[in-house]
Design a protein around this motif. Structure first.
Motif, PDB file in Angstrom:
ATOM      1  N   LEU A 233       0.837  -1.199   0.000  1.00  0.00           N
ATOM      2  CA  LEU A 233       0.000   0.000   0.000  1.00  0.00           C
ATOM      3  C   LEU A 233       0.873   1.250   0.000  1.00  0.00           C
ATOM      4  O   LEU A 233       0.608   2.208  -0.752  1.00  0.00           O
ATOM      5  N   ARG A 234       1.893   1.268   0.815  1.00  0.00           N
ATOM      6  CA  ARG A 234       2.774   2.442   0.842  1.00  0.00           C
ATOM      7  C   ARG A 234       3.465   2.622  -0.508  1.00  0.00           C
ATOM      8  O   ARG A 234       3.643   3.754  -0.987  1.00  0.00           O
ATOM      9  N   GLU A 235       3.829   1.533  -1.135  1.00  0.00           N
ATOM     10  CA  GLU A 235       4.437   1.613  -2.465  1.00  0.00           C
ATOM     11  C   GLU A 235       3.462   2.226  -3.468  1.00  0.00           C
ATOM     12  O   GLU A 235       3.848   3.068  -4.302  1.00  0.00           O
ATOM     13  N   ALA A 236       2.189   1.846  -3.399  1.00  0.00           N
ATOM     14  CA  ALA A 236       1.194   2.382  -4.329  1.00  0.00           C
ATOM     15  C   ALA A 236       0.976   3.870  -4.109  1.00  0.00           C
ATOM     16  O   ALA A 236       0.868   4.660  -5.075  1.00  0.00           O
ATOM     17  N   VAL A 237       0.926   4.301  -2.851  1.00  0.00           N
ATOM     18  CA  VAL A 237       0.728   5.719  -2.559  1.00  0.00           C
ATOM     19  C   VAL A 237       1.907   6.532  -3.077  1.00  0.00           C
ATOM     20  O   VAL A 237       1.735   7.610  -3.682  1.00  0.00           O
ATOM     21  N   THR A 238       3.103   6.033  -2.882  1.00  0.00           N
ATOM     22  CA  THR A 238       4.289   6.732  -3.377  1.00  0.00           C
ATOM     23  C   THR A 238       4.273   6.829  -4.898  1.00  0.00           C
ATOM     24  O   THR A 238       4.576   7.887  -5.487  1.00  0.00           O
ATOM     25  N   ALA A 239       3.897   5.741  -5.554  1.00  0.00           N
ATOM     26  CA  ALA A 239       3.858   5.739  -7.018  1.00  0.00           C
ATOM     27  C   ALA A 239       2.805   6.704  -7.535  1.00  0.00           C
ATOM     28  O   ALA A 239       3.021   7.415  -8.535  1.00  0.00           O
ATOM     29  N   MET A 240       1.646   6.762  -6.867  1.00  0.00           N
ATOM     30  CA  MET A 240       0.582   7.642  -7.341  1.00  0.00           C
ATOM     31  C   MET A 240       0.953   9.117  -7.178  1.00  0.00           C
ATOM     32  O   MET A 240       0.597   9.958  -8.018  1.00  0.00           O
ATOM     33  N   LYS A 241       1.631   9.472  -6.135  1.00  0.00           N
ATOM     34  CA  LYS A 241       1.999  10.871  -5.923  1.00  0.00           C
ATOM     35  C   LYS A 241       2.936  11.377  -7.006  1.00  0.00           C
ATOM     36  O   LYS A 241       3.017  12.588  -7.246  1.00  0.00           O
ATOM     37  N   ALA A 242       3.610  10.452  -7.694  1.00  0.00           N
ATOM     38  CA  ALA A 242       4.545  10.852  -8.755  1.00  0.00           C
ATOM     39  C   ALA A 242       3.876  10.951 -10.110  1.00  0.00           C
ATOM     40  O   ALA A 242       4.521  11.366 -11.084  1.00  0.00           O
ATOM     41  N   VAL A 243       2.602  10.604 -10.232  1.00  0.00           N
ATOM     42  CA  VAL A 243       1.900  10.646 -11.522  1.00  0.00           C
ATOM     43  C   VAL A 243       1.478  12.086 -11.807  1.00  0.00           C
ATOM     44  O   VAL A 243       0.728  12.682 -11.024  1.00  0.00           O
ATOM     45  N   PRO A 244       1.925  12.671 -12.939  1.00  0.00           N
ATOM     46  CA  PRO A 244       1.601  14.084 -13.206  1.00  0.00           C
ATOM     47  C   PRO A 244       0.143  14.294 -13.590  1.00  0.00           C
ATOM     48  O   PRO A 244      -0.472  15.269 -13.159  1.00  0.00           O
ATOM     49  N   ALA A 245      -0.422  13.399 -14.402  1.00  0.00           N
ATOM     50  CA  ALA A 245      -1.805  13.595 -14.848  1.00  0.00           C
ATOM     51  C   ALA A 245      -2.348  12.277 -15.373  1.00  0.00           C
ATOM     52  O   ALA A 245      -1.615  11.437 -15.901  1.00  0.00           O
ATOM     53  N   PHE A 246      -3.668  12.113 -15.258  1.00  0.00           N
ATOM     54  CA  PHE A 246      -4.351  10.936 -15.809  1.00  0.00           C
ATOM     55  C   PHE A 246      -5.841  11.239 -15.878  1.00  0.00           C
ATOM     56  O   PHE A 246      -6.320  12.258 -15.329  1.00  0.00           O
ATOM     57  N   THR A 247      -6.565  10.370 -16.553  1.00  0.00           N
ATOM     58  CA  THR A 247      -8.018  10.520 -16.682  1.00  0.00           C
ATOM     59  C   THR A 247      -8.698   9.568 -15.697  1.00  0.00           C
ATOM     60  O   THR A 247      -8.419   8.358 -15.695  1.00  0.00           O
ATOM     61  N   LEU A 248      -9.593  10.117 -14.889  1.00  0.00           N
ATOM     62  CA  LEU A 248     -10.318   9.321 -13.896  1.00  0.00           C
ATOM     63  C   LEU A 248     -11.748   9.109 -14.380  1.00  0.00           C
ATOM     64  O   LEU A 248     -12.493  10.066 -14.591  1.00  0.00           O
ATOM     65  N   HIS A 249     -12.125   7.853 -14.558  1.00  0.00           N
ATOM     66  CA  HIS A 249     -13.499   7.497 -14.913  1.00  0.00           C
ATOM     67  C   HIS A 249     -14.207   7.017 -13.640  1.00  0.00           C
ATOM     68  O   HIS A 249     -13.709   6.125 -12.941  1.00  0.00           O
ATOM     69  N   GLU A 250     -15.362   7.579 -13.389  1.00  0.00           N
ATOM     70  CA  GLU A 250     -16.027   7.334 -12.102  1.00  0.00           C
ATOM     71  C   GLU A 250     -17.473   6.908 -12.298  1.00  0.00           C
ATOM     72  O   GLU A 250     -18.195   7.441 -13.148  1.00  0.00           O
ATOM     73  N   LEU A 251     -17.904   5.935 -11.488  1.00  0.00           N
ATOM     74  CA  LEU A 251     -19.301   5.512 -11.388  1.00  0.00           C
ATOM     75  C   LEU A 251     -19.691   5.546  -9.914  1.00  0.00           C
ATOM     76  O   LEU A 251     -18.979   5.001  -9.063  1.00  0.00           O
ATOM     77  N   VAL A 252     -20.820   6.163  -9.592  1.00  0.00           N
ATOM     78  CA  VAL A 252     -21.299   6.242  -8.213  1.00  0.00           C
ATOM     79  C   VAL A 252     -22.766   5.842  -8.188  1.00  0.00           C
ATOM     80  O   VAL A 252     -23.566   6.354  -8.993  1.00  0.00           O
ATOM     81  N   THR A 253     -23.119   4.948  -7.263  1.00  0.00           N
ATOM     82  CA  THR A 253     -24.517   4.530  -7.137  1.00  0.00           C
ATOM     83  C   THR A 253     -24.855   4.330  -5.671  1.00  0.00           C
ATOM     84  O   THR A 253     -23.992   3.983  -4.855  1.00  0.00           O
ATOM     85  N   SER A 254     -26.106   4.576  -5.338  1.00  0.00           N
ATOM     86  CA  SER A 254     -26.618   4.275  -4.002  1.00  0.00           C
ATOM     87  C   SER A 254     -27.645   3.154  -4.044  1.00  0.00           C
ATOM     88  O   SER A 254     -28.245   2.831  -3.021  1.00  0.00           O
ATOM     89  N   ASP A 255     -27.853   2.596  -5.251  1.00  0.00           N
ATOM     90  CA  ASP A 255     -28.793   1.484  -5.406  1.00  0.00           C
ATOM     91  C   ASP A 255     -28.345   0.662  -6.607  1.00  0.00           C
ATOM     92  O   ASP A 255     -28.609   1.025  -7.755  1.00  0.00           O
ATOM     93  N   THR A 256     -27.673  -0.450  -6.335  1.00  0.00           N
ATOM     94  CA  THR A 256     -27.158  -1.263  -7.438  1.00  0.00           C
ATOM     95  C   THR A 256     -28.259  -1.928  -8.233  1.00  0.00           C
ATOM     96  O   THR A 256     -28.022  -2.381  -9.353  1.00  0.00           O
ATOM     97  N   ALA A 257     -29.472  -1.998  -7.665  1.00  0.00           N
ATOM     98  CA  ALA A 257     -30.587  -2.565  -8.431  1.00  0.00           C
ATOM     99  C   ALA A 257     -30.940  -1.682  -9.620  1.00  0.00           C
ATOM    100  O   ALA A 257     -31.555  -2.141 -10.588  1.00  0.00           O
ATOM    101  N   LYS A 258     -30.520  -0.410  -9.562  1.00  0.00           N
ATOM    102  CA  LYS A 258     -30.779   0.512 -10.666  1.00  0.00           C
ATOM    103  C   LYS A 258     -29.549   0.730 -11.538  1.00  0.00           C
ATOM    104  O   LYS A 258     -29.566   1.563 -12.434  1.00  0.00           O
ATOM    105  N   GLY A 259     -28.495   0.017 -11.269  1.00  0.00           N
ATOM    106  CA  GLY A 259     -27.286   0.145 -12.073  1.00  0.00           C
ATOM    107  C   GLY A 259     -26.131   0.688 -11.259  1.00  0.00           C
ATOM    108  O   GLY A 259     -26.252   0.990 -10.067  1.00  0.00           O
ATOM    109  N   LEU A 260     -24.983   0.840 -11.920  1.00  0.00           N
ATOM    110  CA  LEU A 260     -23.769   1.285 -11.251  1.00  0.00           C
ATOM    111  C   LEU A 260     -23.584   2.794 -11.304  1.00  0.00           C
ATOM    112  O   LEU A 260     -22.580   3.306 -10.796  1.00  0.00           O
ATOM    113  N   GLY A 261     -24.534   3.518 -11.891  1.00  0.00           N
ATOM    114  CA  GLY A 261     -24.450   4.968 -11.916  1.00  0.00           C
ATOM    115  C   GLY A 261     -24.120   5.503 -13.299  1.00  0.00           C
ATOM    116  O   GLY A 261     -23.885   4.762 -14.263  1.00  0.00           O
ATOM    117  N   THR A 262     -24.091   6.821 -13.386  1.00  0.00           N
ATOM    118  CA  THR A 262     -23.804   7.502 -14.641  1.00  0.00           C
ATOM    119  C   THR A 262     -22.300   7.741 -14.767  1.00  0.00           C
ATOM    120  O   THR A 262     -21.676   8.310 -13.860  1.00  0.00           O
TER     121      THR A 262
END
Length: 657
Positions: free
Chosen positions: A544-573
């Motif tokens: 985990l510490r290795e992953a945090v260190t590696a991520m802090k060195a990443v200059p930029a990336f694209t984050l794709h996100e899905l958020v849901t409060s009811d999986t019966a209706k899908g994983l979100g937009t």
């Protein structure tokens, strides 16, 4: 005139019996409404470390959870094992007296350890048992689960049978004398035995108190009594009440104040009712039912014995013999109704039909019920012979047999007091059981219900979380199954352990087991959830510490996100936006590179995987890492949301020389 005199003398007692029958019928109906399986003896529901479980290191504390409040005296917990056994420290009662927490000191190496425990149940019986756990790789040598038994069961059975017999003789003689005294022209009755009965009852109550003083051993109570076992617990107080009741009754007889007998003997019956099994399941119903049942049975048996002794004394007065039998038979009908109705009501509270033939308690209860039916048949036979004006000797035979069988019924009643009542396998725990050894966390959102799972040695604890609301809502239910790495599927037997909490004893096989959970709710939408449990736990804090260190060195990336409060209706937009590794990490729960639990999961497509747990936030995260430590995917399950992240990094430029 004689007939009217007989009727007048019987009327007060018959009115009392009529009220008793009405009372029994009312409480029988209430029993039908609230009948639930119960367990009057203290049963060990859970232990940590769990029975037959294996822990990697010696535990610092033992936890034993019972299904009712218990008390302790002397040394309630001892641990034995290889070499120098660990030492159990001072026991601490927690969670309203239902849990024992015992600190363990001393070095304990690898091997199999046996925990011996002893507690006093609410009904006064001293229960003991044992179970085993292993430290180190010794699981293959374990088996057998846990054992529970009643200490001093046979001495207590004999003593309680004597106590019931003394009650029957004392109460029966007093009630029988009142029943027959107004018959005209009667000669003196037999020599009174109430004084002897009270003396026997006093000795039996003293013996039961000695068993408590000896923590389940009559001999220990005589040689090395522990006063705290008698004065510092409810069973001890009830034993003192019974002792005092018989002592006062004996004093009343000695002082020729037989009219005062009813009060101390009623106190003895009340103490037995408070101690008896039915009150554990439903005190408001159980105590009155037990009082009416014990009083009815003692009066029935005692009055019959007194009437038979009187008939022997009056054997030369044939007219009085028939009259006495007739008066008693009318009274016995009412007593029979009281005993049957209250007995049936108590049985509804205590046992389920499927346990009647599969448990010792059920089989003895069936035997008692059968004998009561035999008594009823004998009483009916005697009554028919009486109406047919048969010879008195023919009438006495079934009456004597009735008295003998009633005596056996009292003995079986004493046996039932020391047998454990069949308990429910789904009896709730008072609190979530502590984990044993390393924990493997897992989580999911099933519809609108959050699922947080904690797998540890020998157990699985599930916490269900529903959306917050200002209105009280029914608790969700849960069922599920576990499929081992080899493909063997078993249904899980869950029992509740608090609001939204479910516990199941589970044996984990090495590898990834598939957990299928099906929550149910009348308010919130639900759907099945599938979780993977990778056993055993493999700590991976460095990864985990290795992953945090590696991520802090990443200059930029694209984050794709899905958020849901009811999986019966899908994983979100889906949403996508640009960010930096430092900003992404700063917002994460693992920004410090720490988590309460960090375990490695099996690799997937050549990528390493982690599962993180944050109990304070009720959050579980799964991370998929690239070979260089950067996060490729992140799934965060919080109480009411499921957040899925996919991280897309720009391709490295290709240089041509």
């Amino acid at each position: 005139m004689r007939r009217n005199a007989r009727r007048g003398s019987a009327c007060p007692l018959r009115r009392v019996l009529a009220w008793l029958v009405a009372f029994a019928a009312v409480f029988l109906g209430a029993s039908l409404a609230v009948a639930v399986p119960a367990s009057a003896h203290a049963n060990l529901l859970f232990a940590a470390p769990a029975a037959d479980s294996t822990v990697p290191a010696a535990p610092e504390t033992l936890t034993l959870l019972f299904d009712q409040t218990v008390t302790t005296a002397g040394t309630p917990v001892q641990v034995t094992g290889p070499g120098e056994p660990p030492v159990a420290g001072a026991t601490r009662l927690t969670h309203d007296g239902k849990a024992l927490e015992v600190p363990i000191t001393g070095a304990a190496g690898q091997g199999i350890y046996t925990v011996h425990w002893q507690v006093t149940a609410t009904d006064g019986d001293v229960m003991s048992g044992s179970y085993r756990y292993a430290v180190g790789p010794s699981a293959a040598a374990l088996g057998g689960g846990q054992t529970t038994e009643t200490q001093g069961s046979w001495p207590m059975t004999v003593l309680r049978a004597l106590l019931f017999t003394a009650l029957a003789l004392a109460l029966g003689e007093q009630a029988g004398t009142r029943l027959l005294v107004r018959l005209r022209g009667i000669p003196p009755g037999p020599r009174p035995i109430t004084g002897w009965a009270c003396a026997v009852g006093l000795a039996a109550a003293a013996g039961l108190a000695m068993v408590l003083l000896g923590n389940g051993s009559l001999s220990e109570g005589l040689t090395r009594p522990d006063p705290s076992a008698l004065t510092g617990s409810r069973p001890g107080i009830l034993a003192v009440v019974e002792l005092g009741g018989f002592a006062l009754a004996a004093a009343a007889v000695a002082g020729n104040r037989r009219g005062w007998l009813w009060l101390p003997l009623t106190a003895v019956i009340s103490a037995e009712a408070v101690r008896a099994h039915p009150q554990m399941a439903a005190p408001l119903l159980g105590i009155p039912l037990s009082m009416a049942h014990l009083a009815g049975a003692c009066l029935w048996a005692g009055m019959l014995i007194h009437v038979l002794r009187t008939l022997m004394h009056w054997r030369h007065r044939q007219d009085l013999v028939r009259t006495a039998l007739s008066v008693y038979s009318r009274t016995a009908v009412w007593l029979f109704a009281v005993v049957v109705l209250t007995g049936f009501g108590s049985a509804l509270i205590l046992v389920t039909p499927d346990s009647l033939l599969t448990t010792d308690y059920g089989r003895v209860l069936l035997s008692k019920t059968t004998l009561v039916a035999v008594v009823a048949a004998l009483a009916l036979a005697a009554r028919r012979l009486l109406h047919k004006q048969s010879a008195l000797e023919k009438i006495r035979r079934p009456a004597r047999a009735e008295a003998a069988v009633l005596s056996v019924v009292l003995i079986l009643s004493a046996v039932l007091t020391i047998l454990p009542v069949p308990g429910s396998s789904s009896a709730p725990l008072a609190f979530p059981p502590p984990t044993t050894g390393p924990v493997v966390p897992a989580a999911a959102l099933a519809g609108q219900i959050g699922i947080n799972a904690r797998a540890s040695s020998g157990q699985l604890v599930i916490q269900l979380m529903v959306p917050e609301t200002n209105v009280a809502t029914p608790e969700p239910g849960l069922s599920g199954s576990l499929t081992s790495p080899e493909g063997a599927r078993v249904d899980l037997d869950f029992r509740r352990c608090g609001p939204g909490c479910f516990f199941s004893p589970t044996t984990w096989a090495d590898g990834t087991s598939r957990l299928t959970l099906i929550p149910t709710s009348r308010i919130w939408s639900t759907e099945p959830a599938a979780l993977g449990i990778a056993w055993p736990a493999i700590p991976a804090e460095d990864m985990l510490r290795e992953a945090v260190t590696a991520m802090k060195a990443v200059p930029a990336f694209t984050l794709h996100e899905l958020v849901t409060s009811d999986t019966a209706k899908g994983l979100g937009t889906p949403r996508a936006f640009q960010t930096t590794g430092a900003d992404f990490t700063r917002r994460a729960l693992y920004a410090s590179g720490e988590a309460s639990i960090v375990n490695r999961l099996p690799d997937e497509d050549g990528n390493r995987r982690l599962v993180l747990s944050y109990p304070a936030e009720n959050a579980v995260l799964e991370l998929t890492l690239a070979p260089d430590g950067r996060i490729l995917r992140e799934t965060q399950t919080a109480p009411h949301h499921l957040v899925s992240h996919t991280l897309i990094y720009p391709k490295s430029p290709i240089h041509n020389d």
